[in-house]
Write an enzyme that holds these catalytic residues in place. Structure first.
Site, PDB file in Angstrom:
ATOM      1  N   GLY A 163       0.682  -1.239   0.000  1.00 25.69           N
ATOM      2  CA  GLY A 163       0.000   0.000   0.000  1.00 25.69           C
ATOM      3  C   GLY A 163       0.716   1.301   0.000  1.00 25.69           C
ATOM      4  O   GLY A 163       1.882   1.360  -0.189  1.00 25.69           O
ATOM      5  N   SER A 164      -0.010   2.311   0.140  1.00 26.89           N
ATOM      6  CA  SER A 164       0.392   3.617   0.546  1.00 26.89           C
ATOM      7  C   SER A 164       0.162   4.731  -0.436  1.00 26.89           C
ATOM      8  O   SER A 164      -0.939   4.920  -0.881  1.00 26.89           O
ATOM      9  CB  SER A 164       1.784   3.622   1.066  1.00 26.89           C
ATOM     10  OG  SER A 164       1.716   4.386   2.208  1.00 26.89           O
TER      11      SER A 164
END
Length: 196
Positions: A163-164
């Protein structure tokens, strides 16, 4: 196609082994382990992409979370990646890599202001910068490029496991009026045109 490197299998193998062993022992937890392994493989998918027209393309799948003009006049656009997005990042504009720098830091949620101090990898050319930012669950950033490498628009740049956010600082020739995406818009890495 899957994201480059051994990470997909490194993350998928433990739950797969536990899941298969649990299934062999007739435990319902086996289904959970196998499902988790399948999710990890799906998460690291890497579909082919082609830019949809001329201009700068977004570096990440996700939602445009910020469009801001910096103090130096350069425009920064951030894309937040949810768990369902492809996490392979793409080159926004052709260029030669000048540096790839890992900056240690925290692991706060990528959508929060506290993420300014998160772990990141900064990839710079003479014209643009892409910053891959780790989040609360994203603990591994895997750049695919090195200093001195020539990149084409839409090439694979790296990926963030789990993610992110990816930020791009546009080339100096672009200003806020050239940006054709909006905050909150869903975008696709290497396809959606960000600025013209």
């Amino acid at each position: 196609m899957l994201a480059r490197g051994p990470w997909t299998w490194k993350y998928a193998l433990p739950p797969a082994v536990v899941g298969v062993a649990a299934l062999a022992a007739s435990s319902p937890w086996g289904v959970v382990g196998v499902a988790l392994a399948a999710f990890v493989v799906w998460f690291h998918r890497d579909p082919d992409r082609s830019p949809n027209g001329a201009g700068v393309v977004v570096p990440a799948d996700g939602t445009v979370s910020v469009i801001r003009t910096r103090d130096d006049g350069r425009v920064r656009v951030g894309v937040f990646m949810n768990v369902h997005n492809v996490h392979v990042n793409r080159v926004p504009v052709a260029g030669r890599v000048e540096s790839v720098v890992h900056e240690p830091g925290g692991h706060r949620p990528a959508f929060s202001k506290e993420s300014a101090h998160n772990e990141r990898v900064r990839i710079e050319t003479a014209e643009w910068t892409v910053v891959l930012i780790a989040g609360a669950f994203a603990r591994r950033i895997h750049p695919y490029v090195e200093a001195g490498e020539d990149l084409a628009r839409g090439d694979r740049l790296g990926h963030i496991s789990f993610g992110s956010r990816a930020d791009v600082v546009l080339p100096p020739a672009y200003d806020r009026g050239d940006v054709v995406v909006e905050s909150g818009q869903t975008v696709r890495a290497g396809e959606t045109v960000l600025a013209r």
